[in-house]
Design a protein around this motif. Structure first.
Motif, PDB file in Angstrom:
ATOM      1  N   PHE A 108      13.714  20.516  70.198  1.00 46.70           N
ATOM      2  CA  PHE A 108      13.334  20.257  71.583  1.00 46.70           C
ATOM      3  C   PHE A 108      14.594  20.297  72.435  1.00 46.70           C
ATOM      4  O   PHE A 108      15.564  19.591  72.164  1.00 46.70           O
ATOM      5  N   SER A 109      14.593  21.137  73.453  1.00 49.97           N
ATOM      6  CA  SER A 109      15.727  21.201  74.359  1.00 49.97           C
ATOM      7  C   SER A 109      15.242  21.483  75.776  1.00 49.97           C
ATOM      8  O   SER A 109      14.159  22.020  75.980  1.00 49.97           O
ATOM      9  N   ILE A 110      16.073  21.082  76.735  1.00 50.36           N
ATOM     10  CA  ILE A 110      15.795  21.352  78.140  1.00 50.36           C
ATOM     11  C   ILE A 110      17.042  21.980  78.759  1.00 50.36           C
ATOM     12  O   ILE A 110      18.160  21.762  78.290  1.00 50.36           O
ATOM     13  N   ILE A 111      16.821  22.775  79.786  1.00 53.33           N
ATOM     14  CA  ILE A 111      17.920  23.376  80.532  1.00 53.33           C
ATOM     15  C   ILE A 111      17.764  22.955  81.984  1.00 53.33           C
ATOM     16  O   ILE A 111      16.731  23.215  82.607  1.00 53.33           O
ATOM     17  N   VAL A 112      18.782  22.265  82.503  1.00 53.60           N
ATOM     18  CA  VAL A 112      18.786  21.795  83.888  1.00 53.60           C
ATOM     19  C   VAL A 112      20.152  22.102  84.484  1.00 53.60           C
ATOM     20  O   VAL A 112      21.173  21.782  83.878  1.00 53.60           O
ATOM     21  N   GLY A 113      20.153  22.708  85.634  1.00 52.67           N
ATOM     22  CA  GLY A 113      21.413  23.014  86.305  1.00 52.67           C
ATOM     23  C   GLY A 113      22.343  23.867  85.470  1.00 52.67           C
ATOM     24  O   GLY A 113      23.554  23.702  85.533  1.00 52.67           O
ATOM     25  N   GLY A 114      21.782  24.759  84.647  1.00 51.69           N
ATOM     26  CA  GLY A 114      22.597  25.633  83.827  1.00 51.69           C
ATOM     27  C   GLY A 114      23.132  24.997  82.562  1.00 51.69           C
ATOM     28  O   GLY A 114      23.813  25.651  81.781  1.00 51.69           O
ATOM     29  N   GLN A 115      22.831  23.726  82.328  1.00 46.59           N
ATOM     30  CA  GLN A 115      23.299  23.046  81.125  1.00 46.59           C
ATOM     31  C   GLN A 115      22.142  22.789  80.179  1.00 46.59           C
ATOM     32  O   GLN A 115      21.065  22.376  80.607  1.00 46.59           O
TER      33      GLN A 115
END
Length: 127
Positions: A108-115
């Protein structure tokens, strides 16, 4: 991305038990965004849910994948897409059901603001 492997159920009961970890986010302090993995066992099935919480409005993308094996059978399930979360409100970004006795791993991963934030039941971290 971090992968979590479980061979025995970690949580029992019908209530959802969420383990949250603080992680950084671009343009805010390093303890602002959290991603969680929660489990619920009921009627021989385990529901695994990914969620995101932020003290400010946030949007990004997520990837939620599970590999499971039980009684000689195996499955791979993946979900992903865009999400938005309002400030101070947890939002579910993925949910899957497997047999309660299955061995499994969660990615499980998320990408927010390029990170990218890798989320696990033991914590979350930038990758």
């Amino acid at each position: 991305m971090t992968q979590l492997t479980r061979t025995l159920p970690l949580f029992f009961g019908v209530g959802i038990v969420a383990i949250a970890a603080s992680v950084g986010m671009a343009s805010s302090d390093t303890n602002s965004l959290r991603c969680d993995i929660a489990e619920q066992n009921q009627n021989g099935m385990r529901t695994i849910t990914g969620s995101v919480f932020s003290p400010q409005d946030v949007s990004g993308e997520y990837r939620f994948a599970i590999r499971s094996a039980s009684n000689g059978n195996s499955s791979n399930i993946s979900q992903g897409g865009a999400f938005s979360a309002l400030a101070n409100e947890a939002v579910s970004v993925g949910q899957m059901m497997i047999n309660a006795d299955a061995r499994y791993s969660v990615d499980f991963s998320i990408i927010v603001g390029g990170q990218t934030v890798a989320c696990t039941q033991n914590g979350a971290r930038f990758t």
